[in-house]
Scaffold this motif. Structure first.
Motif, PDB file in Angstrom:
ATOM      1  N   SER A 418       0.838  -1.205   0.000  1.00 46.43           N
ATOM      2  CA  SER A 418       0.000   0.000   0.000  1.00 46.43           C
ATOM      3  C   SER A 418       0.873   1.256   0.000  1.00 46.43           C
ATOM      4  O   SER A 418       0.604   2.219  -0.732  1.00 46.43           O
ATOM      5  N   THR A 419       1.938   1.226   0.820  1.00 45.75           N
ATOM      6  CA  THR A 419       2.869   2.372   0.860  1.00 45.75           C
ATOM      7  C   THR A 419       3.528   2.577  -0.501  1.00 45.75           C
ATOM      8  O   THR A 419       3.692   3.703  -0.974  1.00 45.75           O
ATOM      9  N   PHE A 420       3.899   1.462  -1.122  1.00 47.57           N
ATOM     10  CA  PHE A 420       4.559   1.539  -2.426  1.00 47.57           C
ATOM     11  C   PHE A 420       3.659   2.210  -3.463  1.00 47.57           C
ATOM     12  O   PHE A 420       4.064   3.115  -4.187  1.00 47.57           O
ATOM     13  N   PHE A 421       2.385   1.750  -3.533  1.00 44.89           N
ATOM     14  CA  PHE A 421       1.482   2.317  -4.533  1.00 44.89           C
ATOM     15  C   PHE A 421       1.089   3.750  -4.199  1.00 44.89           C
ATOM     16  O   PHE A 421       0.894   4.571  -5.095  1.00 44.89           O
ATOM     17  N   ARG A 422       1.007   4.069  -2.914  1.00 38.14           N
ATOM     18  CA  ARG A 422       0.722   5.442  -2.511  1.00 38.14           C
ATOM     19  C   ARG A 422       1.848   6.373  -2.955  1.00 38.14           C
ATOM     20  O   ARG A 422       1.606   7.482  -3.427  1.00 38.14           O
ATOM     21  N   SER A 423       3.079   5.900  -2.817  1.00 32.68           N
ATOM     22  CA  SER A 423       4.239   6.696  -3.269  1.00 32.68           C
ATOM     23  C   SER A 423       4.218   6.876  -4.778  1.00 32.68           C
ATOM     24  O   SER A 423       4.559   7.931  -5.298  1.00 32.68           O
ATOM     25  N   ASN A 424       3.799   5.842  -5.494  1.00 32.85           N
ATOM     26  CA  ASN A 424       3.693   5.951  -6.956  1.00 32.85           C
ATOM     27  C   ASN A 424       2.686   7.023  -7.360  1.00 32.85           C
ATOM     28  O   ASN A 424       2.930   7.843  -8.246  1.00 32.85           O
ATOM     29  N   LEU A 425       1.533   6.995  -6.703  1.00 27.40           N
ATOM     30  CA  LEU A 425       0.497   7.980  -7.024  1.00 27.40           C
ATOM     31  C   LEU A 425       0.932   9.387  -6.641  1.00 27.40           C
ATOM     32  O   LEU A 425       0.672  10.357  -7.351  1.00 27.40           O
ATOM     33  N   GLN A 426       1.589   9.507  -5.473  1.00 26.48           N
ATOM     34  CA  GLN A 426       2.070  10.823  -5.044  1.00 26.48           C
ATOM     35  C   GLN A 426       3.091  11.371  -6.031  1.00 26.48           C
ATOM     36  O   GLN A 426       3.063  12.547  -6.397  1.00 26.48           O
ATOM     37  N   GLY A 427       3.980  10.525  -6.496  1.00 28.74           N
ATOM     38  CA  GLY A 427       4.996  10.953  -7.458  1.00 28.74           C
ATOM     39  C   GLY A 427       4.408  11.368  -8.783  1.00 28.74           C
ATOM     40  O   GLY A 427       4.960  12.215  -9.486  1.00 28.74           O
ATOM     41  N   ALA A 428       3.268  10.776  -9.137  1.00 23.03           N
ATOM     42  CA  ALA A 428       2.612  11.143 -10.395  1.00 23.03           C
ATOM     43  C   ALA A 428       1.902  12.474 -10.303  1.00 23.03           C
ATOM     44  O   ALA A 428       1.580  13.086 -11.316  1.00 23.03           O
ATOM     45  N   ARG A 429       1.651  12.947  -9.069  1.00 17.92           N
ATOM     46  CA  ARG A 429       0.933  14.216  -8.895  1.00 17.92           C
ATOM     47  C   ARG A 429       1.857  15.383  -8.574  1.00 17.92           C
ATOM     48  O   ARG A 429       1.509  16.529  -8.831  1.00 17.92           O
ATOM     49  N   GLN A 430       3.009  15.120  -7.961  1.00 19.02           N
ATOM     50  CA  GLN A 430       3.871  16.195  -7.462  1.00 19.02           C
ATOM     51  C   GLN A 430       5.241  16.138  -8.124  1.00 19.02           C
ATOM     52  O   GLN A 430       5.729  15.054  -8.472  1.00 19.02           O
ATOM     53  N   MET A 431       5.855  17.324  -8.258  1.00 14.13           N
ATOM     54  CA  MET A 431       7.187  17.388  -8.849  1.00 14.13           C
ATOM     55  C   MET A 431       8.285  17.297  -7.804  1.00 14.13           C
ATOM     56  O   MET A 431       9.421  16.957  -8.130  1.00 14.13           O
ATOM     57  N   LEU A 432       7.972  17.618  -6.546  1.00 11.88           N
ATOM     58  CA  LEU A 432       8.946  17.507  -5.460  1.00 11.88           C
ATOM     59  C   LEU A 432       8.261  16.899  -4.241  1.00 11.88           C
ATOM     60  O   LEU A 432       7.109  17.234  -3.943  1.00 11.88           O
ATOM     61  N   ILE A 433       8.972  16.022  -3.544  1.00 11.18           N
ATOM     62  CA  ILE A 433       8.458  15.415  -2.321  1.00 11.18           C
ATOM     63  C   ILE A 433       9.559  15.422  -1.271  1.00 11.18           C
ATOM     64  O   ILE A 433      10.745  15.528  -1.601  1.00 11.18           O
ATOM     65  N   PRO A 434       9.229  15.292   0.019  1.00  8.97           N
ATOM     66  CA  PRO A 434      10.267  15.209   1.049  1.00  8.97           C
ATOM     67  C   PRO A 434      11.137  13.965   0.841  1.00  8.97           C
ATOM     68  O   PRO A 434      10.660  12.913   0.411  1.00  8.97           O
ATOM     69  N   LEU A 435      12.409  14.094   1.164  1.00  6.51           N
ATOM     70  CA  LEU A 435      13.334  12.974   1.037  1.00  6.51           C
ATOM     71  C   LEU A 435      12.841  11.758   1.834  1.00  6.51           C
ATOM     72  O   LEU A 435      13.003  10.606   1.405  1.00  6.51           O
ATOM     73  N   LYS A 436      12.241  12.000   3.007  1.00  5.60           N
ATOM     74  CA  LYS A 436      11.746  10.909   3.855  1.00  5.60           C
ATOM     75  C   LYS A 436      10.749  10.042   3.092  1.00  5.60           C
ATOM     76  O   LYS A 436      10.760   8.803   3.209  1.00  5.60           O
TER      77      LYS A 436
END
Length: 583
Positions: A418-436
């Motif tokens: 679930s975390t993996f797919f959530r990160s995929n979706l977040q990356g598809a929406r945002q150009m920058l994310i926290p390093l964490k």
């Protein structure tokens, strides 16, 4: 000598005429630009008037002596009299600048007029004037005097025209003895003074044209200098931060009392006089600006009433408001304000017009760049959103198997998926994310892979926790770890991967290193720069990372691949810590 002085006085009229004409832009343009019928008619009228006035203001000569100067203008001349004048200057200049048509027309008008004045040289002077129009126009076209602006050629034509007049007087005027006496008196003064008048006319016109060209060159240099200083700010589009900086630069460089920039809705920047009431975040106050936004062309105001500022004590009394356009649509205005209307000079108007065009071009390029980045972002996000079908189904199969043997482990693995797919979706929406978030993405991926292949991969992390809040592009580290697992350890039972994140010289270092099979130098050179088709893969992930970091950080980003066959691969990414956050 007396006639020389009188003729010099008449040449003074030519000098005054040349000075006045040189101040008339339309006249200068007609002289040196392509001439249509309308321009030629204007030149005929102007130079005919000059020649006629020269005839009227000539110096009467009778029986070889100069008449007493008891009147300035001579409308008639007695049969025994003649006049010395500067009539041929107008004809010669008309032929030189206007070509055969203008020269002939002016020669005919001036010649016929001279005949009507009378005197024993009337016919001779009329005929010589008409011939002068033909000769000067023809020679000027052949010698291209207007194009080369040759003083020597122009003066030579003037001398020839006046010499021809002396010859015609001797040939036609009668009695011959009186004609000879007249020519011996007036030939040298008229030839020299007419040549001098042509030279002075040329010099005055050329001086003003040179000054205008120097002014334009300075304006162009200043405009490009300002454009160079403002280009990086206008690339960000019309916003308060960029416009405030641009307004300060313009005010400093042009030295105006105030500079304002608006979009179609409100004031984005106002620097200088009037800052106390021309406030940003406000709707547009002046009707002048509203007119420019609607009409889309430059409007100048020379009084406070025309500006129509609702603030009663506004000290701004003049302004030039220029439209800022993108693809022919007015998207804002640039306003230069003055406390004194006399400060709004023609030079500042022309400079402002040039800046308006340059700034509009910069905004248009910024819009094109924004659209290009949006398209690029869409392509990149489409790549980011892709999930390997095999990984997805293999993960489900692994979790399904664990449910029967270790329900708690299956539950934990499902959360990681679930975390993996959530990160995929977040990356598809945002150009920058926290390093964490990126580290969590890697750990979720590894948890799934290590469950499927226990004890096959040893992954070590060395991450500076103080950098967890630093924003980086998503899918920067995770694909590198995934690449190592899929490609570096083929045909190997065990592998080691080292992931390092730390601060180095105010840069963020992202490093992955493996002890896998490595790559050939030819492969390394192409990876990241293009997508390849090979048995080992396409290099899409590395190309994706390379494209994104250079789109966002430009030359401040560094991407290096170091690999040795059968030894391993190291990929090092350096990003500036002070990154611009993309919304």
């Amino acid at each position: 000598m007396e006639l020389f002085l009188f003729m010099l006085e008449r040449v003074g009229l030519i000098i005054v005429f040349a000075f006045l004409m040189s101040r008339w832009r339309l006249f200068r343009d007609m002289l040196f630009q392509e001439q249509g019928l309308k321009e030629k008619i204007w030149l005929v009228l102007i130079f005919s008037a000059l020649s006629v006035v020269s005839s009227y203001t000539g110096i009467k000569i009778e029986s070889g002596t100069i008449h007493p100067l008891n009147q300035m203008i001579h409308s008639t001349i007695n049969a025994e009299e003649a006049i010395a004048n500067t009539r041929l200057i107008g004809v010669a200049i008309a032929g030189i600048f206007g070509g055969p048509f203008v020269g002939v027309c002016v020669g005919i008008i001036a010649g016929v007029h001279r005949i009507t004045l009378g005197g024993f040289t009337a016919i001779a002077c009329g005929v010589s004037t008409i011939l002068a129009g033909f000769i000067t126009g023809g020679l000027s076209q052949q010698l291209k005097i207007r194009q080369t602006f040759s003083y020597k050629k122009a003066v030579t034509i003037g001398i020839c025209a006046e010499t021809l007049q002396m010859i015609v007087i001797l040939a036609i005027a009668r009695p011959f003895e009186q004609a000879l006496q007249l020519v011996s008196l007036i030939a040298m003064p008229m030839i020299m003074m007419n040549a001098f008048g042509i030279f002075i006319f040329f010099m005055i016109i050329k001086t003003f044209i040179d000054e205008e060209e120097r002014t334009k060159a300075l304006q162009t240099h200043q405009a490009f200098s300002i454009a160079q200083l403002t280009i990086e700010h206008f690339r960000k589009g019309l916003n308060e931060e960029s416009c405030q900086t641009v307004a300060k630069i313009i005010k400093r460089e042009i030295k105006v009392d105030a500079v304002a920039i608006t979009d179609t809705n409100g004031i984005l920047a106002h620097v200088g006089v009037g800052e106390d009431h021309h406030l940003i975040h406000r709707e547009i106050m002046t009707s002048l600006t509203k007119r420019v936004l609607v009409e889309g062309h430059i409007i100048t105001a020379t009084s406070a009433k025309e500006i129509h500022c609702p603030h009663h004590d506004c000290p701004l009394n003049a302004a030039i408001v220029l439209p800022l356009k993108v693809q022919q649509h007015t998207v804002g205005t640039l306003k230069l304000y003055f406390m004194n209307a006399t400060s709004l000079t023609g030079v500042k108007k022309e400079l402002a017009e040039g800046l308006s065009r340059l700034f509009s071009s910069q905004l248009e390029y910024a819009e094109i760049e924004r659209q290009r980045k949006l398209l690029k972002d869409a392509e990149i996000k489409a790549l980011q959103a892709q999930v390997h079908p095999h990984f997805f189904f293999n993960s489900l199969n692994t979790i399904s198997s664990l449910i029967r043997t270790d329900a708690n482990e299956a539950r934990a693995l499902l959360l990681k998926l679930s975390t993996f797919f959530r990160s995929n979706l977040q990356g598809a929406r945002q150009m920058l994310i926290p390093l964490k978030n990126e580290i969590d993405h890697i750990e979720a991926y590894l948890a799934i892979e290590q469950t499927r292949f226990p004890n096959r991969y040893n992954v070590q992390f060395q991450v500076d926790a103080s950098l967890f809040d630093v924003h980086i592009p998503p899918f920067t580290l995770q694909p590198l770890v995934e690449n190592a697992i899929y490609h570096a350890f083929k045909n190997r039972k065990e592998g080691k991967i080292f992931v390092q994140v730390q601060r180095v010289d105010n840069k963020l270092l992202l490093l992955t290193e493996d002890n896998g099979c490595g790559m050939r130098k030819e492969q390394v050179k192409q990876l990241g720069k293009s997508i390849m088709q090979s048995e080992q893969g396409t290099g899409t992930a590395l190309w994706n990372i390379y494209q994104r970091i250079h789109e966002i950080y430009g030359k401040e980003a560094d991407f290096q691949i170091l690999s040795t066959l059968d030894v391993g691969t190291k990929i090092k990414i350096q990003l500036p810590l002070k990154a611009t956050r993309w919304e």
